[in-house]
Design a protein around this motif. Structure first.
Motif, PDB file in Angstrom:
ATOM      1  N   PHE A  79       0.824  -1.198   0.000  1.00  0.00           N
ATOM      2  CA  PHE A  79       0.000   0.000   0.000  1.00  0.00           C
ATOM      3  C   PHE A  79       0.863   1.255   0.000  1.00  0.00           C
ATOM      4  O   PHE A  79       0.640   2.192  -0.777  1.00  0.00           O
ATOM      5  CB  PHE A  79      -0.931  -0.001   1.216  1.00  0.00           C
ATOM      6  N   LEU A  80       1.884   1.284   0.837  1.00  0.00           N
ATOM      7  CA  LEU A  80       2.770   2.458   0.937  1.00  0.00           C
ATOM      8  C   LEU A  80       3.605   2.636  -0.338  1.00  0.00           C
ATOM      9  O   LEU A  80       3.909   3.769  -0.739  1.00  0.00           O
ATOM     10  CB  LEU A  80       3.670   2.333   2.158  1.00  0.00           C
ATOM     11  N   LYS A  81       3.979   1.551  -0.953  1.00  0.00           N
ATOM     12  CA  LYS A  81       4.788   1.610  -2.181  1.00  0.00           C
ATOM     13  C   LYS A  81       3.981   2.272  -3.302  1.00  0.00           C
ATOM     14  O   LYS A  81       4.535   3.008  -4.127  1.00  0.00           O
ATOM     15  CB  LYS A  81       5.204   0.212  -2.583  1.00  0.00           C
ATOM     16  N   ASP A  82       2.673   2.035  -3.348  1.00  0.00           N
ATOM     17  CA  ASP A  82       1.819   2.588  -4.383  1.00  0.00           C
ATOM     18  C   ASP A  82       1.525   4.064  -4.176  1.00  0.00           C
ATOM     19  O   ASP A  82       0.998   4.727  -5.059  1.00  0.00           O
ATOM     20  CB  ASP A  82       0.505   1.799  -4.464  1.00  0.00           C
ATOM     21  N   LYS A  83       1.827   4.613  -3.031  1.00  0.00           N
ATOM     22  CA  LYS A  83       1.542   6.026  -2.726  1.00  0.00           C
ATOM     23  C   LYS A  83       2.561   6.933  -3.332  1.00  0.00           C
ATOM     24  O   LYS A  83       3.657   6.760  -3.551  1.00  0.00           O
ATOM     25  CB  LYS A  83       1.470   6.269  -1.212  1.00  0.00           C
TER      26      LYS A  83
END
Length: 83
Positions: A79-83
């Motif tokens: 999730f954080l990587k996609d931000k």
């Protein structure tokens, strides 16, 4: 619950054996040919007999929790990587 069952150590071939009463076997959930662990504690002189599967169940439960935690951590990282 405490169940006491006086018994003796006896000779069985080249080994020694202990007879375990039906009451204790039932209460402990043990049956003939179950694998067990026998532990001696030199601190207090106790001998403990436990079902070997108990240790495996604990290990399996811990592994399941660890896997779930790793999956959750990976989901957060994704999730954080996609931000």
């Amino acid at each position: 619950m405490v169940i006491k069952s006086p018994t003796k150590i006896f000779k069985s071939g080249n080994s020694s054996a202990v007879r375990i009463s039906k009451d204790i076997m039932d209460a402990a959930g043990l049956k003939v040919n179950d694998k067990i662990n026998v532990t001696f504690n030199s601190h207090d002189g106790s001998v403990v007999i436990k079902a070997a599967d108990t240790d495996n169940k604990s290990h399996a439960y811990f592994s399941e929790i660890l896997d779930q935690s790793l999956d959750e951590d990976q989901a957060i990282l994704d999730f954080l990587k996609d931000k």
